[in-house]
Structure formats: C-alpha cells, structure tokens
Design an enzyme around this catalytic site. Structure first.
Site: not given
Ligand code: GLN
Length: 552
Positions: A391, A517, A515
């Site tokens: 992410c 994970e 994600h």
């Molecule tokens: N802050 C970034 C976004 O909102 C990444 C979010 C995250 O890593 N979950 O896109």
C-alpha cells in the site's frame, strides 16, 4: 462502509455460544485463548465462528491510531475492525464480516436511529432493554448458521463500558438452555516473590463477575508456567467450579502453540462435554491434525526481514509479522522481523539495512518517516535486495522510481505534499468530495487482473487475485505511460487502477496497492510474502518457472 443488517432476529439462530471475559488486567491474550479453543473445536469437525465486542464508542476501528489500538484489520467486506478479528480469521481459517465486530458506537448509533425514526414511540429508550436487546440481536445474527459462536468481550470485568455487555450476556444465558451457553473467564495468575502462584487476583475478578450475575464455567489462568495442581484446586474451591474446569495458559514463544497447550490440558474435551457436543465430534483419531503438524514443523535456516515503519509496536503491524511467519512455515525457514524506524533512515544513509535479507515497507498514513520509506525503496532497488511494498510501500516505490529513474524532481504523493510538481500518487477520483473520514476509503476485497508472463503471475500462479484494500490514493493515470516506459512494470490492474508493480532484472521488487497480509493464514501463506522468501532463498520462483511448475 459495509452496510449492516437490521432484520428481526430468529431466536433459534446459532446453536452454542462460548462467552469469553477477562479479569485482572487487559492484554492477557484472552483473544488468543478464545481463538485457540475455536481452533480445537474446528479440528473436531465443528463450524466455528467468532464475535469480538469492543466496548468503545467508535463505530469502528478505522479512525483509531495504531499506537492506541494496534493495527486496523480489514475484512473482505471492507469492515475496519479490531486486530483480534485477524487472530480469529487466522486461527479458524474463516472469513468474517463487519457484523462480527460489535462496538458501542454501532449499537448506540442504531438504537438512536431507531428512536428518531419512531420505532420506540411512546417509550423511554434505555440501556435495558433497548441497548441490551440490540447487543443480543447482533450476537445471534452473527452466529446464525454456525455450530459454535465464540463471543469475546473486550476489556476487563468491572470496566464501566463493559457493563451493558455483561448484562446482555446474563440475559442471553437466561433465555437459552444451560447446555448451549458456556462462560470462560481468563485471568492472570502471577508469581509471588517466593515463587508461589497467587490466586487472589483471580478470586477477586470472579467475585466481580458473580456480583453482576455471571458464574464462569471455565477458568483459564494466564501464568508464566502451567498452573500447579494445588493452584487449580484453590481456584476451583474459591471460584466455585470443578477442578477440571481450571486450565493453564502458560507463556509460549509462538502464539500458534497455544492451541496445543490447551489441548494437552483437555480444554476442548471439557468444552464439548459441557456443551453436549461429544456425540457429534469427530472421533479423536479422525480429528484434523494439520495445525499441530504445521506449527511444529522443523525449519532450516533463518531469514531476516527489515520492516521499515513508523510504529515501534509489534501490534501495529501484526498481520505483516504473521504473514512473514506463514511464508516461513511454507518455505521452511525461520523469519526474524526487525523493525527499522523509518525516521532513522535519512536520505543516502541506509546502513541499518546492510545486513538484512529483505525489506518490507508497510502501509501507513501521513508524512512522518516518509523520507526513510523512500530511501528503503531506493536501497532495495539499487542493491538487488528483495523488496515488498504494501500500500504506502507500493506508493513510495512509485515515488522513488519517478524521482530517481525518471528524474522527476520533487515527485511525491499528493497526500504528503499537496504542492508537488509531480503528483505521481493522487487522490482516488471518488474521494474528492468526501467529507466524512470514517469508513470512506477504498475498502475490502477487489479483484485484480494479473498480466500473464509477469513475476506477479508466477507469484500468484493465476491471472487474477482478490485481495483486501484500504486506501484513498493511487497511481496517477497521467504518469503511468512514463513510468512504464522507464521500466516500471504494472503487472496487476483493476481497470485503470494500478495494483501490483514489479521490476525486471531484480531478484524481487514487488509492490501491491492492496494489503495481502489480511488474507494470509497458517497453511495458506500469502503469495507475495512467499515470493519474497523464495527470492531470498535463491529465487526459487525463477526455478519453478524454468521447471515448468508454474505456467507463465
Ligand atoms: N495513505 C495511503 C492512502 O491512503 C496508503 C494507505 C495505506 O497504506 N493503507 O492511499
């Protein structure tokens, strides 16, 4: 935000309920004890689900800081929930939904909405019965269709916030047959200076529980070691339970060994007898044994992964730690995860990464430590160190590539630098007009198309993957062509959204906008994590491709 069901419940929903409360202090591993019990019951052939009650006033965990509450776990339906739900998903190997996390915010919001729409016309709306009825409805609905539902009440008995839940459970038990309900209380059994196991805190906590009308059926003592027989007898006598209803949950190095520990003491057998389930359980020699086999598997060698994040708290990245562990179980190595503070990685000084085998940059929000994350991407890219960006870690890999390969000076994510001349990462179009912060990101499971013949294809061994998301920003479509022409490969996409990136001529440089994970389980490790370890262990994916084992 996922929608909630608000139907009238059928009182026959769900068959057996195990309520788990905690005493003495929080952080005892009540959730792990509960999840371990669930694991053993599912080994015996039962369909087990779980509900986590969080007595805070937030509607969900999405707006909470990981420092306060650990990681925000994301469910497939996009629910942003307490990290304990992650433990239940991992231990039980199930997918849960937002309805399985009950918070005071949700309950009150619903009751107040009902009041406003006139559902209780003429009545005074009160904690008993309106709030307690809503709590009971939610538990029954979440349990619907399952053999056993484990309900964990967060916090400690005696907390003001928890009272309405304990009252709801008392009523629940009153409404159901004795044989269908079991109360488990988890407490701390500390050692005195002269090495004696002390039962007084447990006695006090049970006294507190009984004063609100709840008598535990089972007591689990968290202790450094197993409880001595005399300790168990004492607890049984003072807390009014049979001695064989007192179990130990000693400290273990690996939480995945807790089910084995409590199984050795016969906790599952006792629960099944007490709930009248022995007749339906699989015979002992036919019970699923894969958990024990998996978690006691011999490993060879060790791999060290640097996790470059801003929270020095294991709970803030728990699903990543667990995913690395699962990948280790699958590839047969021990994985040590070392936290490297992203604020310590100043530009051009990534010495902290010199001795590690791989680098992971996790998700995150805001600007603190961002330069260190970009530096970690540069270091891994230029030095052929296997890299996995999740992410924000994916987004910073794009930023680093734009700056250092495309020479786009000052390129950044618009989240971090609103005035960047090159917003290579920009707000998702649908986010522009949003005002509310809670539950409004791009959330939950979405399918991604994977380009055939890429590393991502080999990693997933498939041309699609469905993974969970939680973000507001994404790769700005205006820069995609330039980035690709400069060598960055977007090997996974959802329409025009870039979801997976990779590099050629690098042992493993992979980023995912999603994600992975949150879908990793013991025995079903997440492909990008397995790919990372495979690459460290001599690029086994490449070998598998060459041997034709993975079709590309
Ligand atoms: N802050 C970034 C976004 O909102 C990444 C979010 C995250 O890593 N979950 O896109």
């Amino acid at each position: 935000m996922p929608t909630e069901s608000a139907t009238d419940y059928d009182p026959s929903l769900g068959r057996k309920f195990i309520f788990v409360t905690g005493g003495v202090m929080s952080g005892l591993g009540k959730g792990i004890t509960a999840a371990s019990t669930g694991r053993l019951l599912s080994n015996a052939g039962f369909d087990v689900t779980a509900v986590k009650i969080d007595p805070y006033l937030n509607v969900d965990a999405g707006t909470m800081n990981p420092y306060q509450h650990g990681e925000v776990y994301v469910l497939k339906d996009g629910g942003e929930v307490d990290l304990d739900l992650g433990n239940y998903e991992r231990f039980l190997d199930i997918d849960m939904t937002f309805d399985h996390n009950i918070t005071t915010g949700k309950v009150y919001q619903h009751v107040i909405e009902n009041e406003r729409s006139g559902d209780y016309l003429g009545k005074t709306v009160q904690i008993i019965p309106h709030v307690t009825d809503d709590i009971k409805r939610r538990i029954r609905e979440a349990a619907a269709g399952h053999d056993i539902c484990i309900v964990e009440v967060g916090g400690t008995v005696g907390d003001i916030e928890g009272m309405q839940y304990l009252e709801a459970l008392r009523q629940f038990a009153h409404e159901e047959d004795d044989e269908d309900i079991l109360f488990t209380h988890v407490t701390l059994v500390p050692y005195s200076k002269n090495g004696e196991q002390k039962t007084k805190p447990t006695q006090h906590s049970v006294k507190e529980l009984r004063s609100i009308g709840l008598q535990p059926d089972i007591l689990v003592g968290r202790c450094e070691d197993r409880l001595d027989p005399e300790t168990k007898e004492k607890i049984a006598l003072f807390c009014d339970v049979p001695t064989d209803a007192v179990f130990s949950n000693p400290d273990v190095e690996d939480i995945y060994h807790v089910p084995l520990m409590v199984e050795d003491e016969g906790l599952d057998q006792y629960v099944m007898e007490r709930l009248g389930l022995e007749g339906e359980a699989l015979p002992e020699d036919e019970r699923h044994n894969h958990w024990r086999e998996l978690v006691t598997r011999e490993t060879q060698g060790e791999v060290e992964i640097a996790l470059v994040g801003k929270y020095g708290l294991e709970d803030a990245y728990i699903s990543i730690h667990e995913s690395l562990k699962h990948a280790g179980l699958e590839t047969g190595v021990d994985v040590t995860t070392t936290w490297v503070h992203s604020e310590d990685l100043a530009e051009g000084h990534s010495g902290e990464l010199d001795d590690v085998d791989g680098v992971v940059v996790p998700g995150g929000f805001g600007s603190r430590g961002i330069a260190g994350k970009i530096e970690a991407c540069r270091y891994a890219r230029e030095n052929d160190v296997p890299y996995l960006g999740l992410c924000l870690g994916f987004q910073m890999a794009v930023v680093e590539y734009a700056r250092n390969v495309l020479d786009l000076t000052g390129a950044h994510s618009a989240e971090i630098d609103e005035d960047t001349p090159h917003p290579v990462i920009d707000l998702l179009p649908e986010q522009y007009d949003l005002e509310d912060m809670g539950g409004t990101m791009r959330l939950g499971a979405h399918e991604t198309d994977i380009q055939p013949g890429t590393l991502a294809h080999a990693v997933y061994d498939d041309t699609t993957c469905t993974e969970r998301h939680r973000h507001r920003y994404e790769v700005n479509p205006e820069y995609i062509d330039d980035l690709e022409n400069a060598g960055l490969i977007f090997s996974g996409r959802t329409n025009n959204r870039m979801e997976i990136l990779e590099l050629e001529d690098h042992p493993y440089y992979v980023g995912t906008q999603f994600h992975p994970e949150f879908r990793s389980r013991p025995g079903r490790a997440s492909p990008p994590f397995v790919g990372l370890l495979d690459a460290i262990l001599d690029n086994e994916i490449g070998a598998r491709v060459e041997e034709g084992e993975v079709e590309v």
